[in-house]
Write an enzyme that holds these catalytic residues in place. Structure first.
Site, short mmCIF file in Angstrom:
data_model
loop_
_atom_site.label_atom_id
_atom_site.label_comp_id
_atom_site.label_asym_id
_atom_site.label_seq_id
_atom_site.Cartn_x
_atom_site.Cartn_y
_atom_site.Cartn_z
N MET A 121 0.84 -1.20 0.00
CA MET A 121 0.00 0.00 0.00
C MET A 121 0.88 1.26 0.00
SD MET A 121 -3.43 -0.96 2.03
CE MET A 121 -2.82 -0.76 3.67
N HIS A 131 9.19 -3.52 3.37
CA HIS A 131 8.73 -3.73 2.00
C HIS A 131 9.90 -4.09 1.08
CE1 HIS A 131 5.50 -0.70 3.28
NE2 HIS A 131 4.80 -1.77 2.96
N LYS A 163 4.77 -9.80 9.46
CA LYS A 163 4.26 -8.69 10.27
C LYS A 163 2.73 -8.78 10.34
CE LYS A 163 3.54 -4.31 11.58
NZ LYS A 163 2.62 -3.73 10.66
N ARG A 166 2.38 3.03 9.03
CA ARG A 166 1.68 3.85 10.03
C ARG A 166 2.65 4.48 11.03
NH1 ARG A 166 -2.05 -0.29 9.07
NH2 ARG A 166 -4.08 0.44 8.32
P1 AMP Z 1 1.39 -2.92 3.49
O1 AMP Z 1 1.96 -1.91 2.55
O2 AMP Z 1 1.39 -2.51 4.91
O3 AMP Z 1 0.08 -3.49 3.00
O4 AMP Z 1 2.41 -4.15 3.44
C1 AMP Z 1 2.76 -4.78 2.24
C2 AMP Z 1 3.49 -6.05 2.56
O5 AMP Z 1 4.66 -5.74 3.30
C3 AMP Z 1 2.66 -7.01 3.43
O6 AMP Z 1 2.88 -8.34 3.00
C4 AMP Z 1 3.22 -6.78 4.79
O7 AMP Z 1 3.08 -7.88 5.67
C5 AMP Z 1 4.69 -6.52 4.48
N1 AMP Z 1 5.31 -5.78 5.57
C6 AMP Z 1 4.86 -4.65 6.16
N2 AMP Z 1 5.67 -4.31 7.18
C7 AMP Z 1 6.65 -5.24 7.23
C8 AMP Z 1 7.78 -5.45 8.09
N3 AMP Z 1 8.07 -4.61 9.09
N4 AMP Z 1 8.57 -6.51 7.84
C9 AMP Z 1 8.28 -7.37 6.83
N5 AMP Z 1 7.23 -7.24 6.01
C10 AMP Z 1 6.43 -6.19 6.20
#
Ligand code: AMP
Length: 282
Positions: free
Chosen positions: A30, A37, A151, A189
């Site tokens: 996102m 990421h 996560k 966040r």
């Molecule tokens: P998001 O942009 O928050 O939807 O996350 C995109 C992807 O990155 C999802 O698969 C999350 O689980 C992964 N992700 C987010 N934060 C972390 C983190 N701190 N360590 C590893 N993967 C992450």
């Protein structure tokens, strides 16, 4: 870096460049990219001929309109980060119209009960939104391998279930949690926290680590009580839930069983910003 904001253009490009046996790695995000990421992208780059990254703040997975409105959107700097990681990465960053085609609603999914635990209880409709967007993205990109972070451990379990139940031909690969130097799990966040809140938020992972130690000699109920009391003493943090659950079913542990793997899950509010984390108790 190759940038697409229209699914038809992306599909045409992929069709043009891909040979039959080429592995396609996919990392859905996102945006507001951080090292967590990027670690998923690195994993994909190592194991696939091409890597596609999507950047889309999916409205249907937000149960809280304020959270959606305030979600950080930093496309320019995201693209810079991707470009410096690897200029060959293909980015798909659509608007809602391109992906939902005038019908921005969730489909309803059955994940054999995984959706009723933890995040599912506290964020009604969230996993229908996640299933809807991820299935659409899989249909557009047709990846060989897709990378998700631990996560969001419940989300990872749910995506594995989605793929199995719908017989989608993709391997789901879980990647370890990336943390800030004080242990706070990296999250888009976190951008919304003040420097002071970000420092103090180290308590979340510290508590998880202590909970893990305690769980070797105490019951899940005792550990949960300790965590609840720890957060009651905190001024700026409000505990939404802490649970010790079976890693496979995500059902709360009532009595420890030797042949099961357990994980502790936590959700905490800091000044209306919701943070989640988890730890293996193995
Ligand atoms: P998001 O942009 O928050 O939807 O996350 C995109 C992807 O990155 C999802 O698969 C999350 O689980 C992964 N992700 C987010 N934060 C972390 C983190 N701190 N360590 C590893 N993967 C992450």
């Amino acid at each position: 870096m190759y940038f697409y904001d229209k699914q038809t253009d992306l599909k045409a490009y992929l069709k043009k460049i891909l040979l039959n046996n080429d592995n396609v790695g996919f990392v859905p995000t996102m945006g507001a990219l951080h090292e967590g990421h990027l670690s998923l992208m690195k994993e994909s780059l190592q194991n696939n001929k091409i890597t596609v990254v999507s950047i889309f703040v999916n409205p249907t997975q937000f149960n809280n309109p304020e959270d959606l409105k305030k979600y950080p959107r930093t496309l320019e700097s995201d693209l810079e980060k991707i470009k410096s990681l690897n200029p060959e990465i293909i980015v798909y960053a659509p608007n809602a119209e391109d992906i939902y085609e005038g019908n921005t609603v969730s489909k309803s999914f059955n994940y054999d009960g995984l959706e009723f635990q933890m995040e599912g209880k506290h964020r009604p409709g969230h996993f229908d939104g996640v299933g809807t967007i991820v299935k659409k993205l899989f249909e557009i990109i047709n990846p060989t391998n897709a990378y998700f972070g631990e996560k969001d451990f419940q989300q990872l379990a749910i995506i594995k279930k989605l793929v199995k139940k719908n017989k989608i031909p993709v391997h789901i690969i879980g990647c370890q949690i990336h943390r800030e130097s004080n242990g706070l799990a990296m999250s888009s966040r976190n951008e919304r926290l003040s420097a002071d809140e970000r420092n103090k938020a180290e308590i979340i992972y510290k508590t998880l680590k202590t909970a893990k130690k305690l769980f070797s000699t105490k019951t899940a109920t005792e550990v949960t009580k300790w965590v609840t009391e720890t957060f009651e003493k905190q001024k700026i943090f409000t505990l939404e839930y802490f649970e010790i659950a079976d890693e496979n079913t995500l059902i709360t542990c009532k009595r420890k069983s030797k042949n099961k793997n357990y994980r502790a899950f936590i959700a905490v509010f800091v000044n209306n910003i919701r943070l989640i984390d988890n730890i293996s108790l193995k």
